[in-house]
Design an enzyme around this catalytic site. Structure first.
Site, PDB file in Angstrom:
ATOM      1  N   HIS A 333       0.823  -1.211   0.000  1.00  0.00           N
ATOM      2  CA  HIS A 333       0.000   0.000   0.000  1.00  0.00           C
ATOM      3  C   HIS A 333       0.857   1.262   0.000  1.00  0.00           C
ATOM      4  O   HIS A 333       2.076   1.231   0.171  1.00  0.00           O
ATOM      5  CB  HIS A 333      -0.942  -0.001   1.206  1.00  0.00           C
ATOM      6  CG  HIS A 333      -0.257   0.041   2.542  1.00  0.00           C
ATOM      7  ND1 HIS A 333       0.071   1.218   3.189  1.00  0.00           N
ATOM      8  CD2 HIS A 333       0.159  -0.953   3.368  1.00  0.00           C
ATOM      9  CE1 HIS A 333       0.645   0.947   4.350  1.00  0.00           C
ATOM     10  NE2 HIS A 333       0.715  -0.376   4.488  1.00  0.00           N
ATOM     11  N   CYS A 352       2.989  -5.179   6.846  1.00  0.00           N
ATOM     12  CA  CYS A 352       2.654  -4.889   5.452  1.00  0.00           C
ATOM     13  C   CYS A 352       3.817  -4.196   4.765  1.00  0.00           C
ATOM     14  O   CYS A 352       4.808  -3.821   5.402  1.00  0.00           O
ATOM     15  CB  CYS A 352       1.401  -4.018   5.381  1.00  0.00           C
ATOM     16  SG  CYS A 352      -0.131  -4.902   5.777  1.00  0.00           S
TER      17      CYS A 352
END
Length: 450
Positions: A333, A352
């Site tokens: 992301h 992440c």
């Protein structure tokens, strides 16, 4: 015992008997992109050795696009492809041969080097660089000239250091990591790859966690490379293989329950207005809003609620999320803290992978869908509306943990073992091999080793 284990254990024993442990330098080591076969003059056809990386000059302010362009300029050779495992084996054998011949010399910690000045340790530095192919063999003596500076730059580029050509403390520490340590890194990386089942496609994405870079590979060539921010040492990013299924523009962020229990709860105990300020809402099991003041923020229980952050410039996921369903619930992301991509140390997430210039990656992922050009993606983000764009064709993605590898141009690369996984893996492998070896000697289980 399998042939694979036998080879790895033999290499361990072979190298261990030759050189001392690298533990004194392991913590200060910084590693990266590598050289030709040790002990040989680099081939002139090898672009990694024909010209040293140019030192950074006064340049415009760093941007996502300029950082991605600089990263791609390093090499178009993939970190991970179908031949990586075999090349790591070749590199390990090459370094084992170097170990037989005594490895490389240790450069004194107090050695002084200055361009244009003859120093007491200049020839020792030259020998060190020649042995790993960073300097031509006919450059074995002389003051610290441009040839030597270029050799240092090549070494630095191979080891993830800024290619300045200057002997910085981190450069010296990396040079003094013994060859046995490097062999162990190659062994551990090989062991991990041999346990990785990945279906390479014409197009795929790789995140190498220790290098903190992502690569978009097309037709066996890296066409995009991006700096990434991966997991902290206490919250490491996992190794995995998955399929990228879609791109989300202006995403919301559903806070993992572990973060809600610890960090969000701690903020709410100190400041009851925290959720409102961060544009977050609390939802029940049916996604219905509930009053934050009715929630137990003591942090002693697993949350029976969900915290979700609305989309916007304040959102922790930034403007783009790349969906890649997996058992770890991690993804790639954007971020609302893009200045972090300028840091050399990029291990700061909860697991992440935050991607620099992620809009460019999104456009590449969606290239089979003509509507979604980079300009169209930017325009859609500007509307502020949440939109999920499914992939017309899924793209394979692998998150790997390679602290050592060799690319197709015979460049051996190294990175720091930031999660301390190398030694743990090799110890476990040795214990497993010893178990099966002992079992093979037992009359009741001898058939197991056949």
């Amino acid at each position: 015992m399998s042939k694979r284990h036998a080879v790895i254990i033999a290499m361990n024993l072979f190298a261990t008997g030759l050189l001392a442990s690298a533990s004194a330098f392991a913590q200060s080591e910084t590693t990266g992109q590598a050289a030709a076969a040790p002990g040989t003059v680099p081939a002139t056809a090898n672009a990694a050795h024909t010209a040293a990386p140019k030192a950074a000059t006064a340049a415009p302010a760093s941007t996502a696009e300029s950082r991605s362009a600089a990263a791609l300029a390093l090499t178009h050779e993939p970190t991970f492809d179908e031949g990586t495992a075999q090349r790591i084996k070749d590199a390990a054998l090459s370094y084992s041969d170097l170990a037989v011949r005594g490895g490389w010399p240790t450069i004194p910690a107090d050695a002084k080097f200055a361009p244009g000045v003859q120093g007491a340790n200049d020839d020792l530095l030259r020998k060190r660089l020649i042995l790993t192919g960073d300097l031509a063999a006919d450059k074995a003596s002389g003051a610290f000239d441009q040839d030597l500076a270029d050799g240092v730059k090549r070494f630095q580029a191979r080891h993830g250091l800024a290619p300045t050509g200057l002997m910085t403390p981190r450069t010296l520490a990396a040079m003094n990591v013994p060859v046995q340590k490097r062999i162990r890194q190659l062994e551990a990386s090989l062991e991990r790859l041999e346990n990785t089942n990945f279906s390479f496609g014409q197009r795929y994405v790789v995140v190498n966690i220790p290098a903190a870079f992502a690569e978009a590979v097309e037709n066996d060539v890296v066409v995009r490379r991006y700096r990434v921010i991966v997991g902290k040492t206490e919250k490491p990013s996992p190794t995995l293989t998955a399929q990228i299924t879609g791109v989300v523009l202006n995403p919301t962020w559903t806070v993992p329950s572990s973060i809600a229990k610890t960090e969000i709860s701690a903020h709410m105990r100190k400041d009851p207005t925290y959720l409102a300020r961060m544009h977050m809402e609390v939802l029940d099991a049916h996604d219905n809003p509930i009053d934050p003041h009715s929630v137990d923020w003591s942090g002693t229980h697993t949350p029976n609620f969900t915290v979700r952050q609305q989309n916007g410039s304040f959102n922790a996921l930034g403007a783009v999320k790349i969906d890649m369903p997996n058992s770890y619930s991690v993804y790639m992301h954007d971020t609302n803290q893009r200045s972090l991509f300028s840091d050399d140390y990029r291990f700061d997430s909860h697991g992440c992978s935050r991607v620099d210039n992620v809009r460019d990656l999104a456009a590449w992922l969606l290239k089979d869908q003509p509507k979604w050009t980079r300009a169209a993606i930017d325009a859609e983000i500007a509307t502020g509306q949440h939109l999920e764009v499914p992939m017309a064709r899924k793209v394979p993605v692998a998150w790997v943990y390679l602290t050592a590898w060799m690319t197709k141009d015979q460049t051996i690369q190294f990175r720091n073992d930031v999660y301390s996984q190398d030694e743990q893996l090799l110890e476990a492998t040795a214990e497993e091999a010893a178990f099966f070896s002992n079992a093979g000697n037992h009359p009741l289980t001898a058939h197991m080793a056949q």
